[in-house]
Design a protein around this motif. Structure first.
Motif, mmCIF file in Angstrom:
data_model
loop_
_atom_site.group_PDB
_atom_site.id
_atom_site.type_symbol
_atom_site.label_atom_id
_atom_site.label_comp_id
_atom_site.label_asym_id
_atom_site.label_seq_id
_atom_site.Cartn_x
_atom_site.Cartn_y
_atom_site.Cartn_z
ATOM 1 N N ARG A 21 39.376 88.121 -33.981
ATOM 2 C CA ARG A 21 38.186 88.903 -33.664
ATOM 3 C C ARG A 21 36.875 88.267 -34.112
ATOM 4 N N TRP A 22 36.865 86.996 -34.467
ATOM 5 C CA TRP A 22 35.639 86.322 -34.898
ATOM 6 C C TRP A 22 34.807 85.889 -33.702
ATOM 7 N N SER A 23 33.500 85.947 -33.860
ATOM 8 C CA SER A 23 32.589 85.482 -32.817
ATOM 9 C C SER A 23 31.369 84.856 -33.484
ATOM 10 N N ILE A 24 31.015 83.665 -33.022
ATOM 11 C CA ILE A 24 29.788 83.002 -33.472
ATOM 12 C C ILE A 24 28.905 82.873 -32.242
ATOM 13 N N ARG A 25 27.718 83.429 -32.322
ATOM 14 C CA ARG A 25 26.794 83.396 -31.183
ATOM 15 C C ARG A 25 25.543 82.623 -31.547
ATOM 16 N N ARG A 26 25.206 81.690 -30.684
ATOM 17 C CA ARG A 26 23.978 80.911 -30.885
ATOM 18 C C ARG A 26 22.819 81.651 -30.237
ATOM 19 N N ARG A 27 21.737 81.767 -30.960
ATOM 20 C CA ARG A 27 20.525 82.383 -30.448
ATOM 21 C C ARG A 27 19.350 81.469 -30.764
ATOM 22 N N THR A 28 18.343 81.536 -29.917
ATOM 23 C CA THR A 28 17.150 80.716 -30.088
ATOM 24 C C THR A 28 16.082 81.526 -30.816
ATOM 25 N N MET A 29 15.516 80.936 -31.846
ATOM 26 C CA MET A 29 14.449 81.591 -32.607
ATOM 27 C C MET A 29 13.219 81.760 -31.718
ATOM 28 N N ASP A 30 12.486 82.818 -31.949
ATOM 29 C CA ASP A 30 11.218 83.095 -31.279
ATOM 30 C C ASP A 30 11.373 83.222 -29.763
ATOM 31 N N LYS A 31 12.535 83.668 -29.315
ATOM 32 C CA LYS A 31 12.782 83.874 -27.896
ATOM 33 C C LYS A 31 13.335 85.288 -27.713
#
Length: 95
Positions: free
Chosen positions: A53-63
């Motif tokens: 059940r692990w999830s790593i999500r990449r997100r962009t700062m200031d977006k």
């Protein structure tokens, strides 16, 4: 643009690709640091019972995300169709 990596453990009754149905466990500067956090806590009570059940999500700062809104019935993200020039600009802004 700077990316961050959010570590989640997704709740049992939710699909791993659903949004906001898990425990947000940390915000990391690299995916490797997020994976290291999993290694440190994966054997703890509760987590060890659901190792998939692990999830790593990449997100962009200031977006800003979800700019097209969401469906009130499903709470899923709405993504409007864009023309080719809008999509080219959008792609060039993504890392």
């Amino acid at each position: 643009m700077t990316s961050v990596y959010i570590l989640y453990h997704i709740n049992e009754h939710c699909e791993p690709d659903e949004h906001h149905h898990g425990k947000r466990l940390g915000l990391f500067s690299t995916a490797e640091k997020a994976r290291e956090a999993i290694r440190q806590i994966r054997d703890a009570e509760g987590f060890r019972d659901y190792p998939e059940r692990w999830s790593i999500r990449r997100r962009t700062m200031d977006k800003t995300s979800w700019t097209d809104g969401f469906d009130i019935a499903t709470h899923r993200k709405i993504e409007k169709k864009r023309n080719a020039s809008e999509e080219a600009v959008r792609s060039s802004n993504d890392p």
